[in-house]
Structure formats: structure tokens, C-alpha cells
Design an enzyme around this catalytic site. Structure first.
Site, PDB file in Angstrom:
ATOM      1  N   ARG A 110       0.904  -1.219   0.096  1.00 14.00           N
ATOM      2  CA  ARG A 110      -0.005   0.123   0.190  1.00 14.00           C
ATOM      3  C   ARG A 110       0.845   1.255   0.084  1.00 14.00           C
ATOM      4  O   ARG A 110       1.722   1.421   0.962  1.00 14.00           O
ATOM      5  CB  ARG A 110      -0.755   0.036   1.263  1.00 14.00           C
ATOM      6  N   HIS A 155      -3.195  11.010   0.582  1.00 12.49           N
ATOM      7  CA  HIS A 155      -2.717  10.821   1.979  1.00 12.49           C
ATOM      8  C   HIS A 155      -2.132  12.040   2.505  1.00 12.49           C
ATOM      9  O   HIS A 155      -0.978  12.261   2.562  1.00 12.49           O
ATOM     10  CB  HIS A 155      -1.568   9.554   1.899  1.00 12.49           C
ATOM     11  N   GLU A 200      -7.672   8.132   6.005  1.00 10.08           N
ATOM     12  CA  GLU A 200      -8.074   8.606   7.579  1.00 10.08           C
ATOM     13  C   GLU A 200      -8.541   9.924   7.564  1.00 10.08           C
ATOM     14  O   GLU A 200      -8.238  10.931   8.252  1.00 10.08           O
ATOM     15  CB  GLU A 200      -6.714   8.506   8.518  1.00 10.08           C
ATOM     16  N   ASN A 343      -7.465   1.264   9.871  1.00  8.76           N
ATOM     17  CA  ASN A 343      -6.130   1.465  10.477  1.00  8.76           C
ATOM     18  C   ASN A 343      -6.275   1.446  11.787  1.00  8.76           C
ATOM     19  O   ASN A 343      -7.203   2.239  12.436  1.00  8.76           O
ATOM     20  CB  ASN A 343      -5.579   2.731   9.968  1.00  8.76           C
ATOM     21  N   TYR A 345      -4.238   1.630  15.804  1.00 10.64           N
ATOM     22  CA  TYR A 345      -2.827   1.748  16.869  1.00 10.64           C
ATOM     23  C   TYR A 345      -2.926   1.689  18.151  1.00 10.64           C
ATOM     24  O   TYR A 345      -2.026   1.260  18.816  1.00 10.64           O
ATOM     25  CB  TYR A 345      -2.062   2.889  16.292  1.00 10.64           C
ATOM     26  N   GLU A 416      -3.514  -0.373   8.160  1.00  6.45           N
ATOM     27  CA  GLU A 416      -2.366   0.075   8.778  1.00  6.45           C
ATOM     28  C   GLU A 416      -2.306  -0.761  10.437  1.00  6.45           C
ATOM     29  O   GLU A 416      -3.672  -0.712  10.776  1.00  6.45           O
ATOM     30  CB  GLU A 416      -2.431   1.548   8.911  1.00  6.45           C
TER      31      GLU A 416
HETATM   32  C1  NOJ Z   1      -1.917   6.975  10.305  1.00 11.20           C
HETATM   33  C2  NOJ Z   1      -1.385   7.591   8.965  1.00 11.20           C
HETATM   34  O1  NOJ Z   1      -2.276   7.285   8.070  1.00 11.20           O
HETATM   35  C3  NOJ Z   1      -0.093   7.592   8.819  1.00 11.20           C
HETATM   36  O2  NOJ Z   1       0.327   8.588   7.833  1.00 11.20           O
HETATM   37  C4  NOJ Z   1       0.799   7.729  10.076  1.00 11.20           C
HETATM   38  O3  NOJ Z   1       2.132   7.706   9.743  1.00 11.20           O
HETATM   39  C5  NOJ Z   1       0.316   6.659  11.094  1.00 11.20           C
HETATM   40  N1  NOJ Z   1      -0.924   6.820  11.290  1.00 11.20           N
HETATM   41  C6  NOJ Z   1       1.099   6.433  12.305  1.00 11.20           C
HETATM   42  O4  NOJ Z   1       0.807   7.574  13.210  1.00 11.20           O
END
Ligand code: NOJ
Length: 523
Positions: A110, A155, A200, A343, A345, A416
Site C-alpha cells: 500500500r 494521503h 483517515e 487502520n 494503533y 495500517e
Molecule cells: C496513520 C497515518 O495514515 C500515517 O500516515 C501515520 O504515519 C500513522 N498513522 C502513524 O501515526
């Protein structure tokens, strides 16, 4: 894939790996862990984005994007006063990138197109042939290497001329985004079969338009943020429908847009108020974007509509700060995705709170009205916003699967997921992160029946992490930002990920943490 001889040529770290590889048999698992495998049709990949790795900001006829302009004008915006002018220099090193992807053994990559590399002013009256050729070659090389390109159109690198006209707060930009997308589909649609429109939108609109932690740092917390949200959704729908009509019959590709979400845990799961607060948080941060596209009824979720309308009224506005969709727009949005791109985290927890002193007025946080907390037991290793709660990943995927019936038919793809540290190739914490988060995904698939069909690690290599500059690293490969060649070196996590991809299982003992080196204790 790495051959054992190539591995052995490297440093002591790599020697350890080759020994581990020789010792490889059936994967060893932690006690209490079930040795599930990833289904045959599950795809693995890695992710990047143009501004974060590409560099070549003014080379080959490229025009300026808002990040170029903004960071040249505000060099102290990033913690280390850096910018993406050169970044990992993938503009010149993309063939190395492809070799790195091959070594990981993943099927997909990606990446994103820089809008102003192919349309220097953002508009389609001037197509930059050198930029066109750059991506054409890159896609051709990927396909030659049996790597499927998954391409994000936007992006976060808005062409500067459009930023000057308000960026996503200006609804006219949707027309120009559609023109750009059409050029990209026409130029590359024979090679690219998976497209992502706007990366996002939640994060881009909240941090860039509602706050000042991403460019354009508009800080329009209760207004600009929702204009951006609304226009991002409409831009996505416009491009989805255009592809469906003009390109899909021939090119047969798929289109979606990546949503980002933390998992929101009720701070006290036994308290109904906390359960409601966490649900409200998820609706205001994820449902606001996903519901118009994936729910049966379409449009913003009722709770989102009510909260923002009511708060706007109380604040004396004669119209809601969140715009309304027309019936046609609701229709165009509903079902405008061929897969759910997620995505993920981090996690947080919630309890009700009508008003916090730090909430700006008006703002998304004030409209949401919940207090954001975390559990002290969740490790917060390096970057200020990342708390580690792998089970939250499974819960989030289940939340989506239960909420949107369509996800029985179209899959969820994790576009992600990754871990930030301060760098170094012996990245045991990142190895743990991937093992633990991927294990939760296996549980979601095998024990909960969630329809998850793919996973992309963020990121292929260390890159420019927006306001955090080069301080925090997410890469499976380290990049030496001090070397003119931007030398790339695989980290332990790269070997570990390659092993997962190859065996389709998680071997928690594949990379052994040396005695005495503390773990960050993922629960
Ligand atoms: C999501 C974003 O799409 C990406 O650009 C970023 O580096 C990561 N989160 C980590 O923060």
C-alpha cells in the site's frame, strides 16, 4: 525472501536470526495460546505514504503540496524541525523498496500517489509526464515482482493551490479531486486494482482542520472539522461512483477509504454510563464516517446527528455545525466501498463528562461529551498517543462486524497497524507488538467469525512521522536519515513478520528477547 546465506552475511543480530531460522520447525507458541493460522485467502502487505517516504519534493516537475509549503513556512512545526523534502528518498530508491518488500514475502504494497507529482497545480489541465512515468514504472515493477499495488489517492498532501482556497472546507475541491482520480484511474487502472480514496478522514479533519497537530493546522475545532468531514465523505462517494461507472466494468478494481480508530473501552465495564460513553465515542469518531457508507440506512448515525445538532442549537447557531446530506448524497454514499479498510494503533477508555475544562468550545470533544482516559495497566512505550491493549484490536473488529451487516459479504482489511519507537534494529518491542496484535486478529477470525481478509503493517520503513518528524520510527526496515543513500537495514521485526507471512502462523519464540532485557509487558 531472505536466503539463509544472505542472512549469514550480515551482523551478529542477523546471525541470531539465521540460527533461529535453522531451528525452525513447527511454530512454538506461548502457553495458553492457540496455534491458529491465517487462512489461505488472507493477504499480507506493508504500507507507506508519498510525503512520508518519497522526497524529491521539487524534482521531476512536481508541484507543491500543502505539506511542502506549510513546513517550509513553519519549519518549527515538527518536533525536530524536519520536513519531508528528502524523507527516505524513495523517489530515487524505489527499486530498493521493492526488493525489501520481496524479502518480506508479502503479496501487497500500500502506497500513495502524490497528487502534485502528476498534476503540479492540482488541476488536470497540466499533466506532468515525468511524474506519470515515475508511478507507472513503480507499478510495473511491483506487478512484475508479483506484488499487488494498493494505492491511496490522497494521503494528506493537498495541492497548495487548493489549500489556499480552503482545502477540504471548500466543497469545490471535490470536483478537482474527482478530476485527479479520473486521471489516475485512466493512467494506472490497468495495473492498479485496489484503490483507496481519502486516507483517515477522521484524523486528517480532526488534527488538521479541528486542531493544529497536522497541516494545515486550521484549528477550526467545531466547524472546519465538520466541513472537512462532510466534504471528505462526499469526495469519496463521488470518486467511488465515477470509478463504478467509467472504469469498473473494464478495470474490475475495488475502491474503499481507510478509517482510523482507537478501541474505546468503557472505563468501568459494569457501569451503564461508561458503556454508553464508549459507544458514543466510537460513534462520534468512527461511526460518523463508517455509518454513511456501511450501514443499511446510510447518513450520519442518529446519535452523531443529535449530539451536534443539539449542541449547535444550545450555542445559538441557527444551523447545525455538521452539514446535512441531500437524499441523493445519502444514496451515493451508502454502499460506496468494496471492502472495509481499517487502520488501528491504540486504545483509550471512556466515562461520561458533559464538559471538561480542556474541551474547546465548540469542538468534536465537547460535542461528544465523554472523558478520555486510559488504564494504568496499558503500556505507553514511546509516542505520546500509543497505548498498548492488543485485545482492543479484536474488540474493535467485532464492533464493526456486529454493527454493519454488509461486512458478512465484503471483507475488513487492516490497512495500517504498527508500533512507534525511537529506532534501532533490535526492536524486540515491535516484534511483541506484531505478534500480540496479529494474534488478536487470529482470534477475531477463528473464534468470533470476523470477516478479516488482509493485514498491512505500518510501515515498510522508517519515515517522516508528520509533527513527530523523524523522532519516532514505525519501520520494519530502519532508514539511516544521515546517509545520502538513506541506507535501509532490516530490523528484527522484519524477520519476524516475514516468518509470519511465510508460515501463516505466529511463532512467539522466533525472535528471542535476550535474558535481562525487559519487555514492555503487553497484557
Ligand atoms: C496513520 C497515518 O495514515 C500515517 O500516515 C501515520 O504515519 C500513522 N498513522 C502513524 O501515526
Amino acid at each position: 525472501m531472505w536466503s539463509s546465506s544472505a542472512v549469514a552475511r550480515n551482523t551478529a543480530v542477523l546471525l541470531t536470526i539465521s540460527l533461529l531460522q535453522l531451528a525452525r520447525g513447527s511454530p512454538v507458541v506461548k502457553s495458553g495460546v492457540i496455534n491458529y493460522s491465517f487462512p489461505d485467502d488472507f493477504i499480507f502487505g506493508v504500507s507507506t505514504a508519498a510525503y512520508q517516504i518519497e522526497g524529491g519534493w521539487n524534482e521531476g516537475g512536481k508541484g507543491e503540496s500543502m505539506w511542502d509549503t506549510f513546513l517550509h513556512e513553519h519549519p518549527t512545526f515538527t518536533v525536530d524541525h524536519s520536513n519531508g523534502d528528502v524523507a527516505a528518498d524513495s523517489y530515487h530508491h524505489y527499486m530498493e523498496d521493492i526488493e525489501m518488500i520481496k524479502k518480506l514475502g508479502v503479496q501487497s504494497y500500500r502506497m500513495s500517489i502524490s497528487w502534485t507529482r502528476i498534476l503540479p497545480n492540482g488541476t488536470d489541465n497540466n499533466i506532468n509526464q515525468e511524474g506519470v512515468k515515475y508511478y507507472r514504472t513503480l507499478f510495473e515493477e511491483l506487478v512484475k515482482a508479483n506484488i499487488t499495488p494498493v494505492v491511496t489517492l490522497y494521503h494528506w498532501d493537498m495541492p497548495t493551490p487548493f489549500m489556499k482556497l480552503g482545502g477540504w472546507t471548500n466543497a469545490k475541491v471535490i470536483d478537482y479531486f474527482e478530476d485527479y482520480a479520473r486521471v489516475a484511474f485512466r493512467l494506472y487502472g490497468d495495473l492498479v486494482k485496489m484503490w483507496l480514496t481519502v486516507n483517515e478522514p477522521h484524523e486528517g479533519c480532526l488534527s488538521g482542520y479541528g486542531q493544529a497537530t497536522l497541516a494545515p493546522a486550521m484549528n477550526s475545532h467545531g466547524l472546519g472539522i465538520y466541513l472537512c468531514t462532510h466534504n471528505n465523505l462526499l469526495a469519496h462517494a463521488r470518486v467511488y461512483r465515477m470509478y463504478e461507472k467509467e472504469f469498473k466494468p473494464l478495470q474490475k478494481g475495488k475502491v474503499s477509504l481507510p478509517f482510523e480508530s482507537a478501541w474505546a473501552e468503557p472505563h468501568d465495564p459494569n457501569k451503564a454510563d461508561d458503556v454508553e460513553a464508549a459507544e458514543n465515542y466510537l460513534q462520534m469518531h468512527l461511526g460518523m464516517f463508517a455509518h454513511p457508507i456501511f450501514s443499511e440506512e446510510g447518513d450520519y448515525p442518529r446519535v452523531v446527528r443529535e449530539k451536534i445538532d443539539n449542541m449547535s442549537r444550545l450555542q445559538g447557531y441557527s444551523r447545525s455545525r455538521l452539514p446535512y446530506f441531500t437524499d441523493e448524497e445519502v444514496k451515493a454514499l451508502r454502499g460506496s466501498a468494496d471492502f472495509f479498510s481499517l487502520n488501528h494503533y491504540t486504545a483509550l477508555s471512556n466515562t461520561p463528562s458533559a464538559m471538561e475544562s480542556y474541551f474547546k468550545v465548540p469542538s468534536l470533544h465537547q460535542d461528544t461529551g465523554v472523558r478520555i482516559l486510559v488504564y494504568p495497566s496499558w503500556p505507553k512505550p514511546f509516542i505520546r498517543w500509543q497505548y498498548l491493549y492488543p485485545q482492543g484490536f479484536r474488540k474493535l473488529v467485532n464492533w464493526l462486524q456486529n454493527k454493519y451487516k454488509i461486512l458478512k459479504e465484503i471483507p475488513i482489511i487492516i490497512t495500517e497497524n504498527g508500533f512507534a519507537d525511537f529506532g534501532g534494529i533490535e526492536d524486540y518491542d515491535r516484534v511483541d507488538y506484531y505478534n500480540d496484535f496479529l494474534y488478536q486478529l487470529l482470534l477475531a477470525i477463528h473464534e468470533d467469525g470476523c470477516n478479516v481478509k488482509g493485514y498491512f503493517a505500518w510501515s515498510l520503513m522508517d519515515d517522516f512521522e508528520w509533527i513527530d518528524g523523524y523522532k519516532h520510527k514505525f519501520g520494519l526496515y530502519s532508514v539511516d536519515f544521515n546517509s545520502p543513500n538513506r541506507t535501509r537495514t532490516p530490523k528484527l521485526s522484519a524477520y519476524n513478520y516475514a516468518n509470519i507471512v511465510r508460515t501463516r502462523r505466529i511463532d512467539f519464540d522466533y525472535i528471542k528477547r535476550p535474558e535481562g532485557l525487559n519487555t514492555i509487558a503487553l497484557k
